[in-house]
Design a protein around this motif. Structure first.
Motif, PDB file in Angstrom:
ATOM      1  N   LYS A  26       0.853  -1.186   0.000  1.00 42.38           N
ATOM      2  CA  LYS A  26       0.000   0.000   0.000  1.00 42.38           C
ATOM      3  C   LYS A  26       0.890   1.238   0.000  1.00 42.38           C
ATOM      4  O   LYS A  26       2.056   1.186   0.395  1.00 42.38           O
ATOM      5  CB  LYS A  26      -0.940  -0.011   1.207  1.00 42.38           C
ATOM      6  N   ILE A  27       0.298   2.356  -0.433  1.00 50.20           N
ATOM      7  CA  ILE A  27       1.104   3.569  -0.606  1.00 50.20           C
ATOM      8  C   ILE A  27       1.758   4.003   0.704  1.00 50.20           C
ATOM      9  O   ILE A  27       2.891   4.475   0.716  1.00 50.20           O
ATOM     10  CB  ILE A  27       0.253   4.720  -1.194  1.00 50.20           C
ATOM     11  N   GLU A  28       1.065   3.815   1.840  1.00 55.11           N
ATOM     12  CA  GLU A  28       1.643   4.224   3.121  1.00 55.11           C
ATOM     13  C   GLU A  28       2.805   3.338   3.546  1.00 55.11           C
ATOM     14  O   GLU A  28       3.566   3.691   4.453  1.00 55.11           O
ATOM     15  CB  GLU A  28       0.572   4.256   4.220  1.00 55.11           C
ATOM     16  N   GLU A  29       2.954   2.182   2.893  1.00 56.03           N
ATOM     17  CA  GLU A  29       4.052   1.267   3.208  1.00 56.03           C
ATOM     18  C   GLU A  29       5.286   1.507   2.340  1.00 56.03           C
ATOM     19  O   GLU A  29       6.355   0.954   2.613  1.00 56.03           O
ATOM     20  CB  GLU A  29       3.595  -0.179   3.012  1.00 56.03           C
ATOM     21  N   MET A  30       5.142   2.328   1.320  1.00 57.25           N
ATOM     22  CA  MET A  30       6.248   2.549   0.397  1.00 57.25           C
ATOM     23  C   MET A  30       7.339   3.390   1.048  1.00 57.25           C
ATOM     24  O   MET A  30       7.057   4.394   1.707  1.00 57.25           O
ATOM     25  CB  MET A  30       5.744   3.232  -0.872  1.00 57.25           C
ATOM     26  N   GLN A  31       8.579   2.973   0.864  1.00 57.85           N
ATOM     27  CA  GLN A  31       9.727   3.708   1.383  1.00 57.85           C
ATOM     28  C   GLN A  31      10.353   4.526   0.259  1.00 57.85           C
ATOM     29  O   GLN A  31      10.644   3.993  -0.816  1.00 57.85           O
ATOM     30  CB  GLN A  31      10.762   2.734   1.951  1.00 57.85           C
ATOM     31  N   LEU A  32      10.545   5.796   0.515  1.00 58.00           N
ATOM     32  CA  LEU A  32      11.165   6.655  -0.491  1.00 58.00           C
ATOM     33  C   LEU A  32      12.606   6.205  -0.732  1.00 58.00           C
ATOM     34  O   LEU A  32      13.368   6.020   0.217  1.00 58.00           O
ATOM     35  CB  LEU A  32      11.151   8.113  -0.016  1.00 58.00           C
ATOM     36  N   PRO A  33      12.998   5.999  -1.987  1.00 57.01           N
ATOM     37  CA  PRO A  33      14.369   5.559  -2.267  1.00 57.01           C
ATOM     38  C   PRO A  33      15.408   6.553  -1.740  1.00 57.01           C
ATOM     39  O   PRO A  33      15.175   7.752  -1.692  1.00 57.01           O
ATOM     40  CB  PRO A  33      14.413   5.486  -3.800  1.00 57.01           C
ATOM     41  N   SER A  34      16.554   6.023  -1.353  1.00 56.60           N
ATOM     42  CA  SER A  34      17.664   6.860  -0.890  1.00 56.60           C
ATOM     43  C   SER A  34      18.272   7.609  -2.068  1.00 56.60           C
ATOM     44  O   SER A  34      17.960   7.322  -3.231  1.00 56.60           O
ATOM     45  CB  SER A  34      18.733   5.998  -0.219  1.00 56.60           C
ATOM     46  N   VAL A  35      19.153   8.542  -1.754  1.00 58.53           N
ATOM     47  CA  VAL A  35      19.851   9.284  -2.807  1.00 58.53           C
ATOM     48  C   VAL A  35      20.618   8.319  -3.701  1.00 58.53           C
ATOM     49  O   VAL A  35      20.558   8.414  -4.941  1.00 58.53           O
ATOM     50  CB  VAL A  35      20.815  10.323  -2.191  1.00 58.53           C
ATOM     51  N   GLU A  36      21.329   7.396  -3.090  1.00 51.95           N
ATOM     52  CA  GLU A  36      22.134   6.442  -3.863  1.00 51.95           C
ATOM     53  C   GLU A  36      21.261   5.582  -4.776  1.00 51.95           C
ATOM     54  O   GLU A  36      21.594   5.350  -5.937  1.00 51.95           O
ATOM     55  CB  GLU A  36      22.935   5.551  -2.912  1.00 51.95           C
ATOM     56  N   ASP A  37      20.127   5.121  -4.250  1.00 47.60           N
ATOM     57  CA  ASP A  37      19.229   4.286  -5.059  1.00 47.60           C
ATOM     58  C   ASP A  37      18.652   5.077  -6.231  1.00 47.60           C
ATOM     59  O   ASP A  37      18.538   4.568  -7.352  1.00 47.60           O
ATOM     60  CB  ASP A  37      18.096   3.737  -4.201  1.00 47.60           C
ATOM     61  N   LEU A  39      19.984   7.556  -7.752  1.00 43.68           N
ATOM     62  CA  LEU A  39      21.024   7.869  -8.733  1.00 43.68           C
ATOM     63  C   LEU A  39      21.528   6.638  -9.490  1.00 43.68           C
ATOM     64  O   LEU A  39      21.933   6.748 -10.643  1.00 43.68           O
ATOM     65  CB  LEU A  39      22.203   8.558  -8.040  1.00 43.68           C
ATOM     66  N   LYS A  40      21.492   5.475  -8.839  1.00 39.27           N
ATOM     67  CA  LYS A  40      22.164   4.309  -9.424  1.00 39.27           C
ATOM     68  C   LYS A  40      21.227   3.184  -9.846  1.00 39.27           C
ATOM     69  O   LYS A  40      21.563   2.411 -10.739  1.00 39.27           O
ATOM     70  CB  LYS A  40      23.194   3.769  -8.436  1.00 39.27           C
ATOM     71  N   LYS A  41      20.064   3.087  -9.216  1.00 34.06           N
ATOM     72  CA  LYS A  41      19.188   1.970  -9.532  1.00 34.06           C
ATOM     73  C   LYS A  41      18.239   2.304 -10.676  1.00 34.06           C
ATOM     74  O   LYS A  41      18.120   3.454 -11.094  1.00 34.06           O
ATOM     75  CB  LYS A  41      18.401   1.553  -8.276  1.00 34.06           C
ATOM     76  N   ARG A  42      17.567   1.293 -11.132  1.00 32.53           N
ATOM     77  CA  ARG A  42      16.632   1.405 -12.248  1.00 32.53           C
ATOM     78  C   ARG A  42      15.475   2.343 -11.889  1.00 32.53           C
ATOM     79  O   ARG A  42      14.834   2.186 -10.846  1.00 32.53           O
ATOM     80  CB  ARG A  42      16.085   0.003 -12.540  1.00 32.53           C
ATOM     81  N   PRO A  43      15.195   3.335 -12.737  1.00 28.92           N
ATOM     82  CA  PRO A  43      14.070   4.244 -12.462  1.00 28.92           C
ATOM     83  C   PRO A  43      12.735   3.500 -12.510  1.00 28.92           C
ATOM     84  O   PRO A  43      12.502   2.684 -13.403  1.00 28.92           O
ATOM     85  CB  PRO A  43      14.153   5.272 -13.596  1.00 28.92           C
ATOM     86  N   VAL A  44      11.880   3.777 -11.542  1.00 26.49           N
ATOM     87  CA  VAL A  44      10.546   3.163 -11.523  1.00 26.49           C
ATOM     88  C   VAL A  44       9.508   4.217 -11.140  1.00 26.49           C
ATOM     89  O   VAL A  44       9.811   5.195 -10.450  1.00 26.49           O
ATOM     90  CB  VAL A  44      10.461   1.980 -10.535  1.00 26.49           C
ATOM     91  N   ASP A  45       8.281   3.988 -11.607  1.00 26.60           N
ATOM     92  CA  ASP A  45       7.143   4.800 -11.192  1.00 26.60           C
ATOM     93  C   ASP A  45       6.282   3.987 -10.240  1.00 26.60           C
ATOM     94  O   ASP A  45       6.299   2.750 -10.264  1.00 26.60           O
ATOM     95  CB  ASP A  45       6.290   5.205 -12.403  1.00 26.60           C
ATOM     96  N   TRP A  46       5.510   4.693  -9.398  1.00 27.32           N
ATOM     97  CA  TRP A  46       4.551   4.028  -8.526  1.00 27.32           C
ATOM     98  C   TRP A  46       3.154   4.320  -9.048  1.00 27.32           C
ATOM     99  O   TRP A  46       2.752   5.490  -9.136  1.00 27.32           O
ATOM    100  CB  TRP A  46       4.652   4.542  -7.090  1.00 27.32           C
ATOM    101  N   ILE A  47       2.422   3.274  -9.388  1.00 24.53           N
ATOM    102  CA  ILE A  47       1.037   3.437  -9.808  1.00 24.53           C
ATOM    103  C   ILE A  47       0.154   3.183  -8.595  1.00 24.53           C
ATOM    104  O   ILE A  47       0.055   2.049  -8.118  1.00 24.53           O
ATOM    105  CB  ILE A  47       0.666   2.455 -10.944  1.00 24.53           C
ATOM    106  N   VAL A 126       3.051   8.333  -8.955  1.00 25.67           N
ATOM    107  CA  VAL A 126       4.232   8.970  -8.370  1.00 25.67           C
ATOM    108  C   VAL A 126       5.398   8.648  -9.296  1.00 25.67           C
ATOM    109  O   VAL A 126       5.996   7.569  -9.224  1.00 25.67           O
ATOM    110  CB  VAL A 126       4.505   8.463  -6.940  1.00 25.67           C
ATOM    111  N   HIS A 127       5.684   9.582 -10.185  1.00 31.12           N
ATOM    112  CA  HIS A 127       6.749   9.360 -11.148  1.00 31.12           C
ATOM    113  C   HIS A 127       8.107   9.297 -10.450  1.00 31.12           C
ATOM    114  O   HIS A 127       8.286   9.810  -9.334  1.00 31.12           O
ATOM    115  CB  HIS A 127       6.760  10.480 -12.186  1.00 31.12           C
ATOM    116  N   TYR A 128       9.047   8.691 -11.127  1.00 27.56           N
ATOM    117  CA  TYR A 128      10.424   8.628 -10.632  1.00 27.56           C
ATOM    118  C   TYR A 128      10.942  10.020 -10.300  1.00 27.56           C
ATOM    119  O   TYR A 128      11.573  10.241  -9.255  1.00 27.56           O
ATOM    120  CB  TYR A 128      11.290   7.957 -11.702  1.00 27.56           C
ATOM    121  N   GLU A 129      10.665  10.979 -11.167  1.00 27.88           N
ATOM    122  CA  GLU A 129      11.108  12.349 -10.940  1.00 27.88           C
ATOM    123  C   GLU A 129      10.444  12.960  -9.710  1.00 27.88           C
ATOM    124  O   GLU A 129      11.050  13.778  -9.004  1.00 27.88           O
ATOM    125  CB  GLU A 129      10.816  13.205 -12.187  1.00 27.88           C
ATOM    126  N   ASP A 130       9.194  12.571  -9.443  1.00 31.97           N
ATOM    127  CA  ASP A 130       8.517  13.050  -8.238  1.00 31.97           C
ATOM    128  C   ASP A 130       9.180  12.489  -6.981  1.00 31.97           C
ATOM    129  O   ASP A 130       9.239  13.162  -5.945  1.00 31.97           O
ATOM    130  CB  ASP A 130       7.039  12.646  -8.264  1.00 31.97           C
TER     131      ASP A 130
END
Length: 278
Positions: A26-37, A39-47, A126-130
Motif C-alpha cells: 500500500k502507498i503508506e508502506e512505500m519507502q522513499l528511495p535513498s539518494v544512492e538508489d 542515482l544508481k538503480k533502475r528508475p521506476v514509477d509508482w502506480i 508517483v513518477h520517478y522524478e517526483d
C-alpha cells in the motif's frame, strides 16, 4: 504470478484476483528511495490504484502528469474533424479508446510483465522524478544543501522543466542565503538573495532576509568608517526593495550624521576656521 487489480487475464477467478491484490504494497508502506538508489538503480514509477495498492512499474508515458495528459487528449479528441467514412470513424474510436488506458511493465515480473490498466482505476502516479523531488525536500529540511543541489542538477539533466523543479530551486537559493548569512559570508549571501529576487521578487521572507544581510554589511562598513562601501550596499538593497525598513533606517541615520557635520562646518566657518570647516 501477481496480476494487478483491474487488469485481469482470461481464466483468473475473483479469489485469485483478490489474492494478487493483497500481495501488493500500500502507498503508506512505500519507502522513499535513498539518494544512492535514485542515482544508481533502475528508475521506476509508482502506480497508486484507487484502493491505495501500489504497482511498481517501468516509467510510464506520456509524462509528466500522465493522467492529466491522457484526460486532455480525451477531451481534445471530441473536437477532431468529423470522419468521412466508417473506416475513419473506427480509427478515431480506437485511438480515443487508448486514452482510457495506461500500458504498464511490472518490475520484477519475468513472465508477461506487460499490462494495461484503466485510467479511471488509478488514483495517482508517483513518477520517478517526483520521488527525486520528495527526496530533495527531505534534504532541504535536513540542511544538506550540497546533496540537494546535486539532485536538482540530476533531475534537470534527466527531464528539464519537470513540474516542481523551480520551487525547489528557489527554496535552495533561499536556504543558501540563510546559510551564508549565519556563516557571516555576507557577500555570498547577498548574491544568492539577488539571484532569487531576480526570479521571484516577492518570494516569502526574502525582503526581510535581504534587510538583515545588508544591515550587517553596512554596520561593518560604518564601524571602520568606510561610508562609500556602506552606501554601495544600501543602494543595492534599495534597488531591489526600496521600501525595506533597513533602507529607511540607514538613510535617516546617514542624513542625521550629515546634518551634524554640516552644522559643525558652519560653526567653524563662522569662527574663521576655514581649513577645519573645509
Amino acid at each position: 504470478k501477481t496480476d494487478p487489480p483491474k487488469a485481469k487475464q482470461d481464466g483468473k477467478t475473483e479469489t485469485e484476483e483478490e489474492s494478487a491484490e493483497s500481495s501488493l504494497p500500500k502507498i503508506e508502506e512505500m519507502q522513499l528511495p535513498s539518494v544512492e538508489d535514485l542515482l544508481k538503480k533502475r528508475p521506476v514509477d509508482w502506480i497508486v490504484l484507487e484502493n491505495d495498492y501500489v504497482l511498481i512499474v517501468d516509467p510510464v508515458y506520456p509524462r509528466p502528469d500522465t493522467l492529466g495528459q491522457l484526460e486532455a487528449s480525451m477531451k481534445e479528441s471530441f473536437s477532431w474533424p468529423r470522419p468521412k467514412n466508417k473506416k475513419e470513424a473506427d480509427e478515431q474510436r480506437q485511438k480515443r479508446a487508448t486514452f482510457n488506458f495506461i500500458n504498464l511493465t511490472l518490475v520484477g515480473e519475468k513472465e508477461d510483465p506487460e499490462y494495461r490498466v484503466q485510467r479511471q482505476n488509478i488514483k495517482e502516479i508517483v513518477h520517478y522524478e517526483d520521488q527525486i523531488l520528495q527526496r530533495i525536500d527531505l534534504l532541504l529540511k535536513d540542511g544538506d544543501l550540497k546533496t540537494a543541489f546535486e539532485m536538482l542538477l540530476f533531475l534537470d539533466r534527466r527531464h528539464r522543466d519537470w513540474p516542481g523543479f523551480e520551487q525547489r530551486q528557489h527554496r535552495l537559493l533561499f536556504l543558501e542565503a540563510q546559510d551564508k548569512q549565519k556563516a557571516e559570508q555576507y557577500v555570498n549571501a547577498l548574491a544568492f538573495v539577488e539571484d532569487l529576487q531576480s526570479r521571484v521578487p516577492d518570494y516569502p521572507g526574502l525582503s526581510k532576509l535581504a534587510g538583515e544581510i545588508i544591515n550587517s554589511m553596512i554596520t561593518r562598513a560604518v564601524k571602520v568608517e568606510d561610508y562609500r562601501e556602506a552606501h554601495h550596499y544600501l543602494n543595492r538593497l534599495a534597488a531591489i526593495y526600496p521600501r525595506q525598513e533597513t533602507v529607511a533606517k540607514w538613510r535617516d541615520t546617514f542624513l542625521k550624521q550629515s546634518n551634524e557635520i554640516l552644522q559643525k562646518a558652519n560653526q567653524s566657518a563662522k569662527a574663521d576656521q576655514y581649513q577645519q570647516a573645509f
